[in-house]
Scaffold this motif. Structure first.
Motif: not given
Ligand code: MG
Ligand code: ADP
Length: 234
Positions: A50, A89, A165
């Motif tokens: 990330t 995400q 992500d």
């Molecule tokens: Mg991550």
């Protein structure tokens, strides 16, 4: 004589370092991603995936090193001035807006004319398989459909690179498989580079043109899914 078509680099990351206290989230990372490539960053939780993706998108400022996108150093550019779009995400849709409004939001911010936005939203909805669902609110959609809205919302900005992500982590196993095929198809259709972060090896193998494995803030290895699969585990 055979000529190999030389692909130009969409993204060049050099000597990237990012620390949090004494933790090296990124420890001298180099990475090259080609134009039109489906690239996967694979690695365990806490490995630095990330941090790397967000450094490319401009959401994190590294301590040192450089990020060059399409030949231009973007170190000092904020996210919205970079030729990248990001799918975060989890599902970060605006709950009070319908599907069409969610997808068109980025263009509205750029003060683009309404009829042009409507036209592009329609095209995007067809592309990602949401035809006819304009008026639905996020809570009236399945997980897979919400993920498609996120994709459409990012792709409509027509940037050179799409950063994703853990885009499939909220979906169940069967849906994840279907969405892998869908993502691959989308990437080939739009032709831009995708950089997809995951900790799921099967997912990585099924979508990637190339995979880089990152752990403890370091690049461990890089290659095609076949090369990665054939290498003995270290
Ligand atoms: Mg991550
Ligand atoms: P991944 O996405 O691969 O799970 P991350 O890039 O999120 O990994 O994290 C890499 C390392 O940096 C981890 O050790 C994590 O705990 C640490 N880290 C990430 N973000 C922060 C932060 N904002 N503050 C402190 N430590 C962080």
């Amino acid at each position: 004589m055979e000529f190999k078509l030389k692909k130009s680099n969409a993204i060049e990351v050099k000597n990237l370092i990012k620390t949090y206290g004494d933790v090296y989230a990124l420890n001298d990372v180099d990475l090259n991603i080609s134009d039109g490539e489906y690239f996967v960053l694979l690695g365990p939780s806490g490995g630095g995936k990330t941090t790397l993706l967000r450094s490319i998108g401009g959401f994190i400022r590294p301590d040192s090193g450089s990020v060059v996108i399409k030949g231009k150093n973007v170190n000092n550019l904020p996210p919205d001035k970079r030729p990248t779009s990001m799918v975060f995400q989890g599902f970060a849709l605006f709950p009070h807006m319908d599907v069409a409004q969610n997808i068109g939001y980025g263009l509205k911010l750029q003060s683009i004319e309404k009829n042009i936005i409507d036209e592009k939203v329609n095209k995007m909805m067809d592309l990602v398989g949401l035809t006819g669902l304009h008026k639905r609110k996020p809570h009236e959609l399945s997980g897979g459909q919400q993920q498609r809205v996120q994709l459409a919302r990012a792709l409509i900005l027509e940037n050179d690179v799409l950063l994703l992500d853990e885009p499939l982590s909220a979906l169940d196993a069967q849906l994840r498989k279907d969405m892998c095929i869908e993502l691959k198809r989308l990437q080939k259709t739009v032709g831009i580079s995708f950089v997809h972060v995951t900790h799921n090896q099967e997912e990585a193998m099924s979508v990637a043109d190339r995979i880089a494995i990152i752990a403890d803030g370091k690049m461990i290895e890089e290659g095609t899914p076949q090369e990665i699969y054939n290498k003995p585990k270290k």
